[in-house]
Design a protein around this motif. Structure first.
Motif, short mmCIF file in Angstrom:
data_model
loop_
_atom_site.label_atom_id
_atom_site.label_comp_id
_atom_site.label_asym_id
_atom_site.label_seq_id
_atom_site.Cartn_x
_atom_site.Cartn_y
_atom_site.Cartn_z
N LYS A 1 0.80 -1.26 0.04
CA LYS A 1 0.12 0.07 0.08
C LYS A 1 0.73 1.26 0.05
O LYS A 1 0.46 2.29 -0.66
CB LYS A 1 -1.02 -0.01 1.32
CG LYS A 1 -1.93 1.01 1.07
CD LYS A 1 -2.70 1.11 2.31
CE LYS A 1 -3.81 2.20 2.24
NZ LYS A 1 -4.79 2.29 3.50
N VAL A 2 1.95 1.40 0.85
CA VAL A 2 2.62 2.35 0.95
C VAL A 2 4.14 1.94 0.69
O VAL A 2 4.57 0.86 1.40
CB VAL A 2 2.80 3.33 2.32
CG1 VAL A 2 3.68 4.30 2.39
CG2 VAL A 2 1.03 3.79 2.66
N ARG A 3 4.97 2.39 -0.02
CA ARG A 3 6.27 2.04 -0.37
C ARG A 3 7.21 3.39 0.15
O ARG A 3 7.10 4.29 -0.43
CB ARG A 3 6.58 1.82 -1.73
CG ARG A 3 5.77 0.39 -2.13
CD ARG A 3 4.62 0.69 -2.78
NE ARG A 3 4.54 1.44 -3.85
CZ ARG A 3 3.44 1.86 -4.41
NH1 ARG A 3 2.23 1.69 -4.01
NH2 ARG A 3 3.34 2.48 -5.73
N GLU A 4 8.45 3.14 0.72
CA GLU A 4 9.34 4.06 1.27
C GLU A 4 10.64 3.99 0.44
O GLU A 4 11.24 2.83 0.33
CB GLU A 4 9.56 4.04 2.66
CG GLU A 4 10.18 5.27 3.19
CD GLU A 4 10.43 5.28 4.73
OE1 GLU A 4 9.00 5.56 5.41
OE2 GLU A 4 11.45 5.26 5.29
N MET A 5 11.04 4.91 -0.03
CA MET A 5 12.40 5.09 -0.77
C MET A 5 13.00 6.27 -0.08
O MET A 5 12.56 7.09 0.00
CB MET A 5 12.17 5.12 -2.20
CG MET A 5 11.57 4.03 -2.99
SD MET A 5 10.82 4.31 -4.62
CE MET A 5 9.43 4.98 -4.30
N PRO A 6 14.28 6.07 -0.24
CA PRO A 6 15.24 7.52 0.04
C PRO A 6 15.40 8.47 -0.72
O PRO A 6 15.35 8.18 -2.01
CB PRO A 6 16.55 6.67 0.60
CG PRO A 6 16.72 5.45 -0.25
CD PRO A 6 15.19 4.95 -0.51
N VAL A 7 15.51 9.67 -0.38
CA VAL A 7 16.22 10.68 -1.18
C VAL A 7 17.59 10.73 -0.73
O VAL A 7 18.02 10.99 0.24
CB VAL A 7 15.46 12.11 -0.73
CG1 VAL A 7 16.05 13.23 -1.25
CG2 VAL A 7 13.86 11.81 -0.90
N ILE A 8 18.33 10.68 -1.89
CA ILE A 8 19.71 10.45 -1.86
C ILE A 8 20.56 11.68 -2.19
O ILE A 8 21.66 11.68 -1.93
CB ILE A 8 20.39 9.00 -2.42
CG1 ILE A 8 20.07 9.29 -4.19
CG2 ILE A 8 19.71 8.07 -1.84
CD1 ILE A 8 21.03 8.17 -4.67
N GLY A 9 19.91 12.70 -2.65
CA GLY A 9 20.77 13.83 -2.58
C GLY A 9 19.71 15.08 -3.69
O GLY A 9 18.45 14.66 -3.86
N GLY A 10 20.47 16.04 -4.03
CA GLY A 10 19.67 17.19 -4.59
C GLY A 10 20.61 18.22 -5.26
O GLY A 10 21.82 18.34 -5.09
N SER A 11 19.92 19.17 -5.85
CA SER A 11 20.67 19.92 -6.52
C SER A 11 19.91 21.48 -6.36
O SER A 11 18.65 21.41 -5.79
CB SER A 11 20.96 19.92 -7.85
OG SER A 11 19.83 19.98 -8.74
N GLY A 12 20.51 22.50 -6.49
CA GLY A 12 19.91 23.91 -6.50
C GLY A 12 19.45 24.09 -5.16
O GLY A 12 20.37 24.06 -4.17
N LEU A 13 18.10 24.68 -4.79
CA LEU A 13 17.64 24.80 -3.43
C LEU A 13 17.74 23.54 -2.59
O LEU A 13 17.59 23.62 -1.44
CB LEU A 13 16.24 25.46 -3.33
CG LEU A 13 16.21 26.98 -3.80
CD1 LEU A 13 14.96 27.40 -3.92
CD2 LEU A 13 17.10 27.73 -3.09
N PHE A 14 17.69 22.37 -3.20
CA PHE A 14 17.77 21.20 -2.31
C PHE A 14 19.20 20.53 -2.27
O PHE A 14 19.36 19.48 -2.11
CB PHE A 14 16.92 20.13 -3.18
CG PHE A 14 15.48 20.59 -3.21
CD1 PHE A 14 14.88 20.51 -1.86
CD2 PHE A 14 14.71 20.52 -4.09
CE1 PHE A 14 13.66 20.76 -1.66
CE2 PHE A 14 13.49 20.88 -4.07
CZ PHE A 14 12.70 20.98 -2.98
N ARG A 15 20.37 21.53 -2.40
CA ARG A 15 21.65 21.02 -2.35
C ARG A 15 21.82 20.42 -1.02
O ARG A 15 21.17 20.72 0.10
CB ARG A 15 22.49 22.22 -2.33
CG ARG A 15 23.97 21.99 -2.82
CD ARG A 15 24.76 23.06 -3.07
NE ARG A 15 24.02 23.60 -4.47
CZ ARG A 15 23.99 25.01 -4.83
NH1 ARG A 15 24.27 25.92 -3.82
NH2 ARG A 15 23.76 25.35 -5.88
N PHE A 16 22.66 19.18 -1.02
CA PHE A 16 22.74 18.43 0.60
C PHE A 16 21.41 17.73 1.00
O PHE A 16 21.50 17.59 2.16
CB PHE A 16 23.43 19.22 1.44
CG PHE A 16 24.68 19.74 1.21
CD1 PHE A 16 25.75 18.96 1.27
CD2 PHE A 16 25.08 21.07 1.13
CE1 PHE A 16 27.21 19.26 1.05
CE2 PHE A 16 26.32 21.51 0.89
CZ PHE A 16 27.55 20.46 0.70
N ALA A 17 20.48 17.36 -0.24
CA ALA A 17 19.23 16.87 0.40
C ALA A 17 19.44 15.51 0.92
O ALA A 17 20.25 14.73 0.40
CB ALA A 17 18.34 16.78 -0.80
#
Length: 187
Positions: A142-158
């Motif tokens: 029903k619900v699946r969880e996945m990691p956010v492993i990074g980002g760019s722009g305003l999400f740098r070091f996400a």
């Protein structure tokens, strides 16, 4: 005696390198940066909900197979995606970005996908920023969880996580709409 001197030289070199790193001295290939305490305090938590539209049917699909399986289970199939992200479940609602990447059928026992995709934001405050999601998606949960492993722009070091819930799936054509609730910490 020569081997003892070699070992001594190696140990001495390692100690000098470690001391230079510990004291902040720079080398030609490494620099140490100190994050200021106030930067650590300013870390933000952003939550957003978007709808991911996986269109495999029609004349202009946003998800296409690039590797087809050699068995009847689907194991090994890989799809490249350029899926719309909208604010509401309807495909005609406001587009805020795209999910670009791929997913592959990575389990032989169930339909478990390996997802690797960037959410590329194209409107609003986060226009031009991205987050990267990579993880396992057992689509019949029903619900699946996945990691956010990074980002760019305003999400740098996400970093953070995304929870996926299937909103709709068309058995006839294979199109799907998935709700993504994403929680991201960033600076």
């Amino acid at each position: 005696m020569a081997k003892i001197l070699q070992c001594y030289f190696i140990i001495l070199s390692a100690c000098i390198l470690l001391c230079s790193i510990a004291t902040g001295e720079e080398t030609s290939y490494m620099k140490t940066s100190e994050l200021k305490r106030r930067q650590l305090i300013r870390k933000k938590l952003t939550h957003f909900r978007v709808y991911w539209h996986d269109v495999v049917s029609g004349t202009n699909p946003t998800s296409v197979p690039i590797v087809r399986p050699k068995n009847f289970t689907g194991f090994g199939q890989i799809n490249m995606i350029d899926n719309l992200l909208t604010t509401e479940p309807q495909l005609s609602s406001k587009v805020v970005g795209k999910a670009q990447g791929f997913y592959g059928l990575a389990s032989q026992e169930e339909i478990g996908l390996l997802m690797a995709m960037n959410f590329v934001f194209t409107h609003g405050k986060y226009n031009g920023s991205t987050i990267t999601i990579m993880g396992r998606n057992a689509i019949f949960n029903k619900v699946r969880e996945m990691p956010v492993i990074g980002g760019s722009g305003l999400f740098r070091f996400a970093s953070g996580y995304a929870q996926a819930k299937t909103h709709s799936f068309d058995l006839k054509n294979g199109d799907a709409t998935v709700e993504y609730d994403v929680y991201v910490t960033h600076y």
